[in-house]
Design a protein around this motif. Sequence first.
Motif, PDB file in Angstrom:
ATOM      1  N   ARG A  53     -38.794  53.780  26.444  1.00 33.69           N
ATOM      2  CA  ARG A  53     -38.668  54.975  27.427  1.00 33.69           C
ATOM      3  C   ARG A  53     -38.595  56.287  26.443  1.00 33.69           C
ATOM      4  N   ASN A  54     -38.019  55.888  25.170  1.00 35.40           N
ATOM      5  CA  ASN A  54     -37.491  57.083  24.463  1.00 35.40           C
ATOM      6  C   ASN A  54     -38.515  57.237  23.235  1.00 35.40           C
ATOM      7  N   THR A  55     -39.861  56.414  23.305  1.00 36.24           N
ATOM      8  CA  THR A  55     -40.403  56.621  22.109  1.00 36.24           C
ATOM      9  C   THR A  55     -41.608  57.686  22.354  1.00 36.24           C
ATOM     10  N   VAL A  56     -41.950  58.332  21.088  1.00 36.27           N
ATOM     11  CA  VAL A  56     -42.913  59.522  21.007  1.00 36.27           C
ATOM     12  C   VAL A  56     -43.925  58.728  20.187  1.00 36.27           C
ATOM     13  N   TRP A  57     -45.257  58.830  20.937  1.00 42.86           N
ATOM     14  CA  TRP A  57     -46.418  58.189  20.292  1.00 42.86           C
ATOM     15  C   TRP A  57     -47.403  59.162  19.696  1.00 42.86           C
ATOM     16  N   SER A  58     -48.111  59.104  18.549  1.00 44.32           N
ATOM     17  CA  SER A  58     -48.709  59.803  17.938  1.00 44.32           C
ATOM     18  C   SER A  58     -50.302  59.264  17.825  1.00 44.32           C
ATOM     19  N   PHE A  59     -51.491  59.859  17.821  1.00 45.60           N
ATOM     20  CA  PHE A  59     -52.447  59.162  17.816  1.00 45.60           C
ATOM     21  C   PHE A  59     -53.460  60.241  16.798  1.00 45.60           C
ATOM     22  N   PRO A  60     -53.462  60.426  15.842  1.00 42.65           N
ATOM     23  CA  PRO A  60     -54.239  61.451  15.021  1.00 42.65           C
ATOM     24  C   PRO A  60     -55.714  60.873  14.819  1.00 42.65           C
ATOM     25  N   SER A  61     -56.695  61.783  14.390  1.00 43.67           N
ATOM     26  CA  SER A  61     -57.901  61.633  14.232  1.00 43.67           C
ATOM     27  C   SER A  61     -58.156  61.728  12.733  1.00 43.67           C
ATOM     28  N   ALA A  62     -58.863  61.043  12.025  1.00 47.46           N
ATOM     29  CA  ALA A  62     -59.272  61.251  10.870  1.00 47.46           C
ATOM     30  C   ALA A  62     -60.427  62.350  10.688  1.00 47.46           C
ATOM     31  N   PRO A  63     -60.629  62.903   9.529  1.00 45.49           N
ATOM     32  CA  PRO A  63     -61.374  63.993   9.153  1.00 45.49           C
ATOM     33  C   PRO A  63     -62.946  63.080   9.372  1.00 45.49           C
ATOM     34  N   SER A  64     -64.052  63.897   9.330  1.00 45.99           N
ATOM     35  CA  SER A  64     -65.433  63.386   9.229  1.00 45.99           C
ATOM     36  C   SER A  64     -65.877  63.710   7.869  1.00 45.99           C
ATOM     37  N   ILE A  65     -66.326  62.564   7.166  1.00 47.76           N
ATOM     38  CA  ILE A  65     -66.830  62.638   5.680  1.00 47.76           C
ATOM     39  C   ILE A  65     -67.893  61.668   5.574  1.00 47.76           C
ATOM     40  N   PRO A  66     -68.636  62.025   4.540  1.00 42.54           N
ATOM     41  CA  PRO A  66     -69.693  60.843   4.319  1.00 42.54           C
ATOM     42  C   PRO A  66     -69.025  59.426   4.029  1.00 42.54           C
ATOM     43  N   VAL A  67     -69.620  58.324   4.300  1.00 45.56           N
ATOM     44  CA  VAL A  67     -69.401  57.154   4.110  1.00 45.56           C
ATOM     45  C   VAL A  67     -70.257  56.202   3.658  1.00 45.56           C
ATOM     46  N   THR A  68     -70.017  55.733   2.426  1.00 44.58           N
ATOM     47  CA  THR A  68     -70.889  54.828   1.785  1.00 44.58           C
ATOM     48  C   THR A  68     -71.353  53.810   2.464  1.00 44.58           C
ATOM     49  N   CYS A  69     -70.702  53.133   3.292  1.00 46.24           N
ATOM     50  CA  CYS A  69     -71.133  51.825   3.813  1.00 46.24           C
ATOM     51  C   CYS A  69     -71.989  52.134   5.102  1.00 46.24           C
ATOM     52  N   ASN A  70     -72.180  53.615   5.526  1.00 42.07           N
ATOM     53  CA  ASN A  70     -72.651  54.103   6.558  1.00 42.07           C
ATOM     54  C   ASN A  70     -73.995  54.962   5.789  1.00 42.07           C
ATOM     55  N   ASN A  71     -74.452  54.640   4.796  1.00 45.51           N
ATOM     56  CA  ASN A  71     -75.373  55.067   4.213  1.00 45.51           C
ATOM     57  C   ASN A  71     -75.408  56.613   3.996  1.00 45.51           C
ATOM     58  N   GLY A  72     -74.091  57.115   3.602  1.00 42.95           N
ATOM     59  CA  GLY A  72     -73.705  58.507   3.506  1.00 42.95           C
ATOM     60  C   GLY A  72     -73.658  59.193   4.628  1.00 42.95           C
ATOM     61  N   ALA A  73     -73.736  58.824   5.752  1.00 47.88           N
ATOM     62  CA  ALA A  73     -73.475  59.586   7.202  1.00 47.88           C
ATOM     63  C   ALA A  73     -72.292  60.177   7.292  1.00 47.88           C
ATOM     64  N   ILE A  74     -72.210  61.174   7.821  1.00 50.31           N
ATOM     65  CA  ILE A  74     -70.790  61.913   8.188  1.00 50.31           C
ATOM     66  C   ILE A  74     -70.159  61.188   9.400  1.00 50.31           C
ATOM     67  N   THR A  75     -68.953  60.494   8.926  1.00 54.72           N
ATOM     68  CA  THR A  75     -68.139  59.688  10.037  1.00 54.72           C
ATOM     69  C   THR A  75     -66.790  60.014   9.816  1.00 54.72           C
ATOM     70  N   PRO A  76     -65.980  59.958  11.246  1.00 52.59           N
ATOM     71  CA  PRO A  76     -64.600  59.973  11.233  1.00 52.59           C
ATOM     72  C   PRO A  76     -64.259  58.656  10.131  1.00 52.59           C
ATOM     73  N   SER A  77     -63.355  59.080   9.226  1.00 52.67           N
ATOM     74  CA  SER A  77     -62.860  57.972   8.167  1.00 52.67           C
ATOM     75  C   SER A  77     -61.865  58.725   7.399  1.00 52.67           C
ATOM     76  N   TRP A  78     -60.741  58.019   7.358  1.00 53.14           N
ATOM     77  CA  TRP A  78     -59.778  58.345   6.493  1.00 53.14           C
ATOM     78  C   TRP A  78     -60.061  58.348   5.037  1.00 53.14           C
ATOM     79  N   PHE A  79     -60.955  57.636   4.419  1.00 59.80           N
ATOM     80  CA  PHE A  79     -61.150  57.655   3.125  1.00 59.80           C
ATOM     81  C   PHE A  79     -62.665  56.853   3.026  1.00 59.80           C
ATOM     82  N   ASP A  80     -63.261  56.596   1.907  1.00 56.85           N
ATOM     83  CA  ASP A  80     -64.532  56.279   1.840  1.00 56.85           C
ATOM     84  C   ASP A  80     -64.453  54.776   1.626  1.00 56.85           C
ATOM     85  N   ILE A  81     -65.538  54.065   2.401  1.00 55.15           N
ATOM     86  CA  ILE A  81     -65.496  52.378   2.299  1.00 55.15           C
ATOM     87  C   ILE A  81     -66.768  52.358   1.799  1.00 55.15           C
ATOM     88  N   HIS A  82     -67.020  51.493   0.836  1.00 57.46           N
ATOM     89  CA  HIS A  82     -68.230  51.272   0.278  1.00 57.46           C
ATOM     90  C   HIS A  82     -69.022  50.200   0.669  1.00 57.46           C
TER      91      HIS A  82
END
Length: 235
Positions: A53-82
């Motif tokens: 009942r006294n818990t504060v929750w936080s749900f941040p969003s990652a920035p959108s960056i080119p992601v290698t495993c998605n063929n370089g598409a701009i995707t919400p991602s904390w860092f690159d995944i190959h």
Amino acid sequence: MYYFGRKLTVSLSVPAILIVSMARSFVLWLHGLDDSGPANEHIKALFTSSEFRNTVWSFPSAPSIPVTCNNGAITPSWFDIHEIPVTTGSTKDENGMLKAVKHVHAMLDKELAAGTNPNNVFVCGESQGGALTLASVLLYPRTLGGGAIFSGWVPFNSSIIEQIPPGSKKTPILWLHGMADRTVLFETGQAGQHFLEQAGVSCEFKSYPDLGHSISNEELQDLESWIITHLQRSL
């Protein structure tokens, strides 16, 4: 109050045990690849125990960056995944991961500056967010309440063990992984547990038969119970 003309003093003292309450706690939830913070906010409604009942929750969003495993598409991602699936031999974007860790640490610093006991701070994450959770908790200079990793992996090489502060090694880790996971292989999660043992970090590893790359209600129930056992109470 007065009784037969004489003023009586009434003591309102209450035994300390009756006024014990839950201190403020903080849960930071880190989402996975191609997801967002708001899309995960429903999770907090599942934690119905009074301890939250006294818990504060936080749900941040990652920035959108080119992601290698998605063929370089701009995707919400904390860092690159190959590559997908993620294995123990997958290429690691350590520079991008460390940049994301700094962002997480800034959020933790802000919460501690607001007065939250670090022992009541929990970082949780799924998949890529789980990998970031692990890195953020291990590299934070304070002992936290805990870090919970859902279907994650170790996003750096073993050489980083030398950079882990002594305080963070005391932060308990809960690792939850589906045995049918084909996105982040179950063996990759097991390797994470072994990595933590080598680093001298306490890790409780839970496996879930037939569970793929997703979060189950059973996992969330296990997380709720685990956090409750680590919460600090205050008078």
